[in-house]
Design a protein around this motif. Structure first.
Motif, PDB file in Angstrom:
ATOM      1  N   THR A  40      -2.562 -46.707  34.699  1.00 44.83           N
ATOM      2  CA  THR A  40      -3.027 -47.319  36.082  1.00 44.83           C
ATOM      3  C   THR A  40      -4.685 -47.500  35.837  1.00 44.83           C
ATOM      4  O   THR A  40      -5.231 -47.298  34.533  1.00 44.83           O
ATOM      5  N   ALA A  41      -5.485 -47.693  36.504  1.00 41.91           N
ATOM      6  CA  ALA A  41      -6.657 -48.125  36.701  1.00 41.91           C
ATOM      7  C   ALA A  41      -6.868 -46.899  36.912  1.00 41.91           C
ATOM      8  O   ALA A  41      -8.780 -47.121  35.843  1.00 41.91           O
ATOM      9  N   PHE A  42      -6.708 -45.747  37.999  1.00 41.15           N
ATOM     10  CA  PHE A  42      -7.410 -44.152  37.779  1.00 41.15           C
ATOM     11  C   PHE A  42      -6.347 -43.026  37.241  1.00 41.15           C
ATOM     12  O   PHE A  42      -4.958 -43.928  37.670  1.00 41.15           O
ATOM     13  N   ALA A  43      -6.945 -42.135  36.483  1.00 40.93           N
ATOM     14  CA  ALA A  43      -5.633 -40.835  36.568  1.00 40.93           C
ATOM     15  C   ALA A  43      -4.858 -41.020  37.814  1.00 40.93           C
ATOM     16  O   ALA A  43      -5.431 -40.809  38.698  1.00 40.93           O
ATOM     17  N   LEU A  44      -3.986 -40.970  37.756  1.00 40.82           N
ATOM     18  CA  LEU A  44      -2.995 -40.451  38.990  1.00 40.82           C
ATOM     19  C   LEU A  44      -3.249 -38.664  39.853  1.00 40.82           C
ATOM     20  O   LEU A  44      -2.982 -37.972  38.394  1.00 40.82           O
ATOM     21  N   ASP A  45      -2.977 -37.898  40.733  1.00 42.25           N
ATOM     22  CA  ASP A  45      -2.552 -36.776  40.332  1.00 42.25           C
ATOM     23  C   ASP A  45      -1.281 -36.500  40.187  1.00 42.25           C
ATOM     24  O   ASP A  45      -0.221 -37.163  40.690  1.00 42.25           O
ATOM     25  N   SER A  46      -0.617 -35.063  39.746  1.00 43.18           N
ATOM     26  CA  SER A  46       0.451 -34.996  39.737  1.00 43.18           C
ATOM     27  C   SER A  46       1.684 -34.788  40.802  1.00 43.18           C
ATOM     28  O   SER A  46       2.592 -35.852  40.228  1.00 43.18           O
ATOM     29  N   GLU A  47       1.652 -35.128  42.004  1.00 40.50           N
ATOM     30  CA  GLU A  47       2.190 -35.280  43.066  1.00 40.50           C
ATOM     31  C   GLU A  47       2.678 -36.993  42.130  1.00 40.50           C
ATOM     32  O   GLU A  47       3.910 -37.174  43.572  1.00 40.50           O
ATOM     33  N   SER A  48       1.600 -38.148  42.868  1.00 35.92           N
ATOM     34  CA  SER A  48       2.443 -39.406  43.004  1.00 35.92           C
ATOM     35  C   SER A  48       2.715 -39.828  41.229  1.00 35.92           C
ATOM     36  O   SER A  48       3.405 -41.235  41.031  1.00 35.92           O
ATOM     37  N   LYS A  88       4.439 -37.511  40.345  1.00 35.96           N
ATOM     38  CA  LYS A  88       6.374 -37.133  39.882  1.00 35.96           C
ATOM     39  C   LYS A  88       6.853 -38.489  41.266  1.00 35.96           C
ATOM     40  O   LYS A  88       7.955 -38.099  41.223  1.00 35.96           O
ATOM     41  N   ARG A  89       6.030 -38.423  42.329  1.00 39.08           N
ATOM     42  CA  ARG A  89       6.965 -39.452  43.029  1.00 39.08           C
ATOM     43  C   ARG A  89       7.328 -41.058  42.559  1.00 39.08           C
ATOM     44  O   ARG A  89       7.956 -41.503  43.000  1.00 39.08           O
ATOM     45  N   LEU A  90       7.278 -41.258  41.963  1.00 39.53           N
ATOM     46  CA  LEU A  90       6.583 -42.523  40.996  1.00 39.53           C
ATOM     47  C   LEU A  90       8.390 -42.402  40.458  1.00 39.53           C
ATOM     48  O   LEU A  90       8.723 -43.145  40.007  1.00 39.53           O
ATOM     49  N   ALA A  91       8.288 -41.329  39.199  1.00 46.64           N
ATOM     50  CA  ALA A  91       8.884 -40.673  38.374  1.00 46.64           C
ATOM     51  C   ALA A  91      10.729 -40.296  39.418  1.00 46.64           C
ATOM     52  O   ALA A  91      11.411 -40.733  38.706  1.00 46.64           O
ATOM     53  N   GLU A  92      10.755 -40.324  40.510  1.00 44.80           N
ATOM     54  CA  GLU A  92      11.854 -39.701  40.913  1.00 44.80           C
ATOM     55  C   GLU A  92      12.260 -41.891  41.360  1.00 44.80           C
ATOM     56  O   GLU A  92      13.125 -41.569  41.337  1.00 44.80           O
ATOM     57  N   VAL A  93      11.201 -42.353  42.472  1.00 43.77           N
ATOM     58  CA  VAL A  93      12.485 -43.874  42.581  1.00 43.77           C
ATOM     59  C   VAL A  93      12.442 -44.307  41.531  1.00 43.77           C
ATOM     60  O   VAL A  93      13.468 -45.110  41.007  1.00 43.77           O
ATOM     61  N   LEU A  94      11.710 -44.040  40.146  1.00 41.69           N
ATOM     62  CA  LEU A  94      12.105 -44.738  38.903  1.00 41.69           C
ATOM     63  C   LEU A  94      13.198 -44.182  38.915  1.00 41.69           C
ATOM     64  O   LEU A  94      14.176 -45.094  38.009  1.00 41.69           O
ATOM     65  N   GLY A  95      13.556 -43.225  38.542  1.00 42.89           N
ATOM     66  CA  GLY A  95      14.920 -42.683  38.082  1.00 42.89           C
ATOM     67  C   GLY A  95      16.201 -43.038  38.995  1.00 42.89           C
ATOM     68  O   GLY A  95      17.333 -43.452  37.899  1.00 42.89           O
ATOM     69  N   SER A 130       1.584 -40.767  30.903  1.00 39.29           N
ATOM     70  CA  SER A 130       0.899 -41.415  32.035  1.00 39.29           C
ATOM     71  C   SER A 130      -0.998 -42.200  31.071  1.00 39.29           C
ATOM     72  O   SER A 130      -1.636 -41.016  30.016  1.00 39.29           O
ATOM     73  N   ASN A 131      -1.440 -43.260  30.852  1.00 35.14           N
ATOM     74  CA  ASN A 131      -2.034 -43.778  30.426  1.00 35.14           C
ATOM     75  C   ASN A 131      -3.310 -44.050  32.015  1.00 35.14           C
ATOM     76  O   ASN A 131      -2.445 -44.414  33.046  1.00 35.14           O
ATOM     77  N   THR A 132      -4.490 -44.700  31.098  1.00 37.44           N
ATOM     78  CA  THR A 132      -5.633 -45.481  31.929  1.00 37.44           C
ATOM     79  C   THR A 132      -6.326 -46.483  31.548  1.00 37.44           C
ATOM     80  O   THR A 132      -6.416 -46.302  30.480  1.00 37.44           O
ATOM     81  N   ASP A 133      -6.473 -47.049  31.984  1.00 34.72           N
ATOM     82  CA  ASP A 133      -7.181 -48.978  31.913  1.00 34.72           C
ATOM     83  C   ASP A 133      -8.185 -49.109  32.842  1.00 34.72           C
ATOM     84  O   ASP A 133      -7.081 -49.759  33.545  1.00 34.72           O
ATOM     85  N   PRO A 134      -9.567 -48.941  32.501  1.00 32.25           N
ATOM     86  CA  PRO A 134      -9.787 -49.622  33.994  1.00 32.25           C
ATOM     87  C   PRO A 134      -9.951 -50.788  34.295  1.00 32.25           C
ATOM     88  O   PRO A 134     -10.378 -51.365  35.308  1.00 32.25           O
ATOM     89  N   SER A 135      -9.767 -51.842  33.250  1.00 29.66           N
ATOM     90  CA  SER A 135      -9.741 -53.342  33.555  1.00 29.66           C
ATOM     91  C   SER A 135      -8.458 -53.793  34.385  1.00 29.66           C
ATOM     92  O   SER A 135      -8.568 -54.917  34.825  1.00 29.66           O
ATOM     93  N   LEU A 136      -7.709 -52.470  34.899  1.00 27.60           N
ATOM     94  CA  LEU A 136      -6.291 -53.406  35.534  1.00 27.60           C
ATOM     95  C   LEU A 136      -7.332 -53.285  37.031  1.00 27.60           C
ATOM     96  O   LEU A 136      -6.656 -53.663  38.169  1.00 27.60           O
ATOM     97  N   LEU A 137      -8.262 -53.158  37.825  1.00 24.37           N
ATOM     98  CA  LEU A 137      -8.879 -52.714  38.916  1.00 24.37           C
ATOM     99  C   LEU A 137      -8.147 -51.755  40.157  1.00 24.37           C
ATOM    100  O   LEU A 137      -9.161 -51.573  40.547  1.00 24.37           O
TER     101      LEU A 137
END
Length: 178
Positions: A114-122, A124-131, A142-149
């Motif tokens: 992601t462009a910015f660090a995700l909070d643990s709730e976000s 967790k929600r992404l993990a549930e949807v992907l699961g 999780s990794n951050t890459d500011p070039s993603l915008l």
């Protein structure tokens, strides 16, 4: 690389079947990862290619270097690999073993960028949807890459979902140019 996988596959399968039969998948995974890391060391690679050492000496020295990480089954596995001059295949064997383990346990490692660090709730929600989407238990890294915008890039094995702003802009530019 395909040749290494072809040669390593029977060893990985044998290790996996033994670990599954003894209910020790996690323990075997740790042993194989450790042994694979040991084989990557330059000193060990030089030692393994030395014609002065017998395969029994190579196996015993390798087992000594791994220390208490290897149980009796793991030590026997190392001896078999040494006898067949296959200790160099341990990184590939470890990868194939872990892939089989993930299939057996119905898990998948997902890398979120992601462009910015995700909070643990976000996260967790992404993990549930992907699961639900992948029908597996998701382990998130999780990794951050500011070039993603903005947005997110999801990598799960061979599956890559590029939902980043940079990716969408690249697709738009491609559509305009064609």
């Amino acid at each position: 690389m395909a040749e290494l996988s072809t040669t390593a596959r029977p060893y990985a399968k044998a290790a996996f079947e033994h670990a599954l039969a003894t209910s020790a998948l996690g323990e075997w995974s740790v042993m194989l990862v450790t042994a694979a890391a040991v084989t990557q060391q330059p000193e060990v690679q030089k030692f393994l290619s030395s014609p002065a050492m017998t395969t029994a000496q190579q196996a015993q020295t390798f087992i000594d270097v791994c220390g208490d990480t290897l149980n009796a089954g793991g030590q026997n596995f190392i001896k078999i690999l040494a006898e067949n001059k296959r200790l160099g295949l341990l990184p590939t064997i470890s990868e194939l073993f872990d892939a089989q383990k993930a299939i057996q346990e119905r898990t998948v490692d997902v890398e979120l960028t992601t462009a910015f660090a995700l909070d643990s709730e976000s996260e967790k929600r992404l993990a549930e949807v992907l699961g639900k989407k992948l029908a597996r238990e998701v382990k998130v890294c999780s990794n951050t890459d500011p070039s993603l915008l903005g947005g997110v890039i999801v990598k799960a094995g061979d599956l890559v979902i590029d939902g980043s702003v940079r990716g969408r802009l690249a697709k738009l530019a491609e559509a305009i140019n064609s």
